[in-house]
Design a protein around this motif. Structure first.
Motif, PDB file in Angstrom:
ATOM      1  N   CYS A   6       0.832  -1.212   0.000  1.00 13.87           N
ATOM      2  CA  CYS A   6       0.000   0.000   0.000  1.00 13.87           C
ATOM      3  C   CYS A   6       0.863   1.258   0.000  1.00 13.87           C
ATOM      4  N   PRO A   7       0.410   2.314  -0.678  1.00  8.77           N
ATOM      5  CA  PRO A   7       1.177   3.560  -0.740  1.00  8.77           C
ATOM      6  C   PRO A   7       1.208   4.281   0.603  1.00  8.77           C
ATOM      7  N   ARG A   8       2.266   5.079   0.810  1.00  6.86           N
ATOM      8  CA  ARG A   8       2.427   5.862   2.032  1.00  6.86           C
ATOM      9  C   ARG A   8       2.085   7.321   1.747  1.00  6.86           C
ATOM     10  N   HIS A   9       1.362   7.915   2.672  1.00  8.20           N
ATOM     11  CA  HIS A   9       1.052   9.336   2.591  1.00  8.20           C
ATOM     12  C   HIS A   9       1.310   9.984   3.946  1.00  8.20           C
ATOM     13  N   THR A  10       1.204  11.306   3.986  1.00 13.86           N
ATOM     14  CA  THR A  10       1.476  12.037   5.218  1.00 13.86           C
ATOM     15  C   THR A  10       0.262  12.857   5.622  1.00 13.86           C
ATOM     16  N   LEU A 125     -10.310  11.695   9.970  1.00 12.32           N
ATOM     17  CA  LEU A 125      -9.849  10.349  10.292  1.00 12.32           C
ATOM     18  C   LEU A 125     -10.847   9.725  11.254  1.00 12.32           C
ATOM     19  N   VAL A 126     -11.376   8.572  10.880  1.00  4.87           N
ATOM     20  CA  VAL A 126     -12.428   7.927  11.663  1.00  4.87           C
ATOM     21  C   VAL A 126     -11.920   6.596  12.208  1.00  4.87           C
ATOM     22  N   GLU A 127     -12.075   6.424  13.518  1.00  2.85           N
ATOM     23  CA  GLU A 127     -11.708   5.158  14.175  1.00  2.85           C
ATOM     24  C   GLU A 127     -12.960   4.538  14.784  1.00  2.85           C
ATOM     25  N   PHE A 128     -13.230   3.284  14.418  1.00  2.00           N
ATOM     26  CA  PHE A 128     -14.340   2.541  15.012  1.00  2.00           C
ATOM     27  C   PHE A 128     -13.796   1.639  16.115  1.00  2.00           C
ATOM     28  N   ARG A 129     -14.448   1.681  17.259  1.00  3.50           N
ATOM     29  CA  ARG A 129     -13.955   0.928  18.404  1.00  3.50           C
ATOM     30  C   ARG A 129     -14.871  -0.252  18.706  1.00  3.50           C
ATOM     31  N   TYR A 130     -14.427  -1.086  19.636  1.00  2.00           N
ATOM     32  CA  TYR A 130     -15.183  -2.288  19.978  1.00  2.00           C
ATOM     33  C   TYR A 130     -16.554  -1.949  20.557  1.00  2.00           C
ATOM     34  N   LEU A 131     -17.561  -2.748  20.190  1.00  2.00           N
ATOM     35  CA  LEU A 131     -18.913  -2.536  20.703  1.00  2.00           C
ATOM     36  C   LEU A 131     -19.043  -3.014  22.140  1.00  2.00           C
ATOM     37  N   ILE A 132     -18.254  -4.026  22.494  1.00  2.00           N
ATOM     38  CA  ILE A 132     -18.307  -4.616  23.830  1.00  2.00           C
ATOM     39  C   ILE A 132     -16.947  -4.438  24.498  1.00  2.00           C
ATOM     40  N   THR A 133     -16.940  -4.038  25.757  1.00  2.00           N
ATOM     41  CA  THR A 133     -15.686  -3.761  26.463  1.00  2.00           C
ATOM     42  C   THR A 133     -15.130  -4.974  27.197  1.00  2.00           C
ATOM     43  N   LYS A 134     -15.805  -6.106  27.086  1.00  5.58           N
ATOM     44  CA  LYS A 134     -15.363  -7.322  27.763  1.00  5.58           C
ATOM     45  C   LYS A 134     -15.121  -8.405  26.727  1.00  5.58           C
ATOM     46  N   LYS A 135     -14.053  -9.189  26.909  1.00  2.93           N
ATOM     47  CA  LYS A 135     -13.699 -10.193  25.909  1.00  2.93           C
ATOM     48  C   LYS A 135     -14.744 -11.293  25.787  1.00  2.93           C
ATOM     49  N   LYS A 136     -15.338 -11.697  26.914  1.00  2.00           N
ATOM     50  CA  LYS A 136     -16.273 -12.819  26.881  1.00  2.00           C
ATOM     51  C   LYS A 136     -17.427 -12.553  27.834  1.00  2.00           C
ATOM     52  N   LEU A 137     -18.644 -12.779  27.345  1.00  2.00           N
ATOM     53  CA  LEU A 137     -19.825 -12.594  28.172  1.00  2.00           C
ATOM     54  C   LEU A 137     -20.315 -13.943  28.687  1.00  2.00           C
ATOM     55  N   GLU A 138     -20.727 -13.962  29.942  1.00  3.44           N
ATOM     56  CA  GLU A 138     -21.340 -15.172  30.501  1.00  3.44           C
ATOM     57  C   GLU A 138     -22.757 -15.302  29.946  1.00  3.44           C
ATOM     58  N   ASN A 139     -23.330 -16.498  30.039  1.00  6.47           N
ATOM     59  CA  ASN A 139     -24.623 -16.776  29.420  1.00  6.47           C
ATOM     60  C   ASN A 139     -25.731 -15.833  29.874  1.00  6.47           C
ATOM     61  N   LEU A 172      -4.385   2.817   2.126  1.00  4.35           N
ATOM     62  CA  LEU A 172      -3.134   3.563   2.237  1.00  4.35           C
ATOM     63  C   LEU A 172      -2.626   3.506   3.665  1.00  4.35           C
ATOM     64  N   GLN A 173      -1.366   3.865   3.817  1.00  3.32           N
ATOM     65  CA  GLN A 173      -0.798   4.033   5.145  1.00  3.32           C
ATOM     66  C   GLN A 173      -0.465   5.502   5.349  1.00  3.32           C
ATOM     67  N   LEU A 174      -0.903   6.046   6.474  1.00  2.00           N
ATOM     68  CA  LEU A 174      -0.463   7.371   6.880  1.00  2.00           C
ATOM     69  C   LEU A 174       0.749   7.183   7.774  1.00  2.00           C
ATOM     70  N   GLU A 175       1.875   7.767   7.388  1.00  2.00           N
ATOM     71  CA  GLU A 175       3.127   7.589   8.124  1.00  2.00           C
ATOM     72  C   GLU A 175       2.924   7.896   9.602  1.00  2.00           C
ATOM     73  N   ARG A 176       3.333   6.950  10.436  1.00  2.00           N
ATOM     74  CA  ARG A 176       3.283   7.065  11.899  1.00  2.00           C
ATOM     75  C   ARG A 176       1.859   7.060  12.460  1.00  2.00           C
ATOM     76  N   LYS A 177       0.867   6.751  11.624  1.00  2.00           N
ATOM     77  CA  LYS A 177      -0.508   6.742  12.113  1.00  2.00           C
ATOM     78  C   LYS A 177      -1.214   5.411  11.886  1.00  2.00           C
ATOM     79  N   GLY A 178      -0.806   4.652  10.902  1.00  2.00           N
ATOM     80  CA  GLY A 178      -1.458   3.377  10.668  1.00  2.00           C
ATOM     81  C   GLY A 178      -2.093   3.305   9.288  1.00  2.00           C
ATOM     82  N   TYR A 179      -2.986   2.333   9.121  1.00  2.00           N
ATOM     83  CA  TYR A 179      -3.569   2.019   7.826  1.00  2.00           C
ATOM     84  C   TYR A 179      -5.009   2.525   7.758  1.00  2.00           C
TER      85      TYR A 179
END
Length: 207
Positions: A6-10, A125-139, A172-179
């Protein structure tokens, strides 16, 4: 899979960005053509404008000490002579000189930058985060206490002029920021390009 091709941009975050004036920098801007990916020529080329006034991010500016030598990525080294701050401690202006004969191996800070020209494009720049804050839910566990109420973050920025040619869906990749993936390409200077962050596996499920 995408890093090797992927190309790099700034991009520079818009909030409190700082102008660095290079006293011996080029008063007449000039342009160089450099590869978008140093190890993958098929990614194509991009143009970079070199001027005596450049933008860097507030967080980077705060990390610089007076008379410190830094590396400006894809350009070379510079020495920051003066640092001006406001009453809140934010850096408002930097002054320095180029030291292109210096080695990047000797510097602690390798910084992205953008020229102070009217060719820069606005970004969201938009970041989507996890919907659930716990790795595993009990029944029988109630989902409400562990539902993440802060699942979307938008940050404004400016990007290099080459990003005007991005198409919807481009990676694309933004240098020092991620994909990122382009969701809304460049239309007019008044409407920002919208980039969706691509998780790179470093985030934890509870972050």
């Amino acid at each position: 899979m995408i890093d090797p091709v992927c190309p790099r941009h700034t991009a520079i975050l818009e909030e409190n960005r700082v102008l660095l004036t290079l006293l011996d920098g080029p008063h007449r801007p000039f342009v160089r053509v450099i590869p978008k990916h140093k190890k993958y020529t098929a990614a194509g080329d991009k143009t970079t404008t070199f001027t005596n006034k450049i933008w860097i991010e507030q967080a980077d500016a705060k990390a610089i000490s007076p008379n410190e030598e830094i590396t400006l990525m894809d350009w070379g080294n510079a020495i920051v002579r003066e640092i001006n701050k406001d009453k809140n401690g934010n850096v408002t202006e930097l002054t320095g000189v180029l030291h292109l004969e210096g080695s990047f191996k000797t510097t602690k800070l390798k910084l992205t930058w953008l020229p102070d020209t009217n060719e820069l494009v606005p970004l969201t720049l938009v970041e989507f985060r996890y919907l659930i804050t716990k790795k595993k839910l009990e029944n029988e566990e109630d989902i409400v206490p562990v539902a993440n109420k802060d699942t979307k973050k938008e940050v404004g920025g400016v990007g290099d002029s080459n990003m005007r040619r991005l198409k919807r869906g481009d990676i694309l990749q933004l240098e020092r920021k991620g994909y990122f993936r382009c969701d809304v390409p460049f239309i007019t200077p008044s409407k920002p390009i919208v980039l969706f962050a691509i998780p790179d596996g470093r985030q934890t499920a509870t972050k």
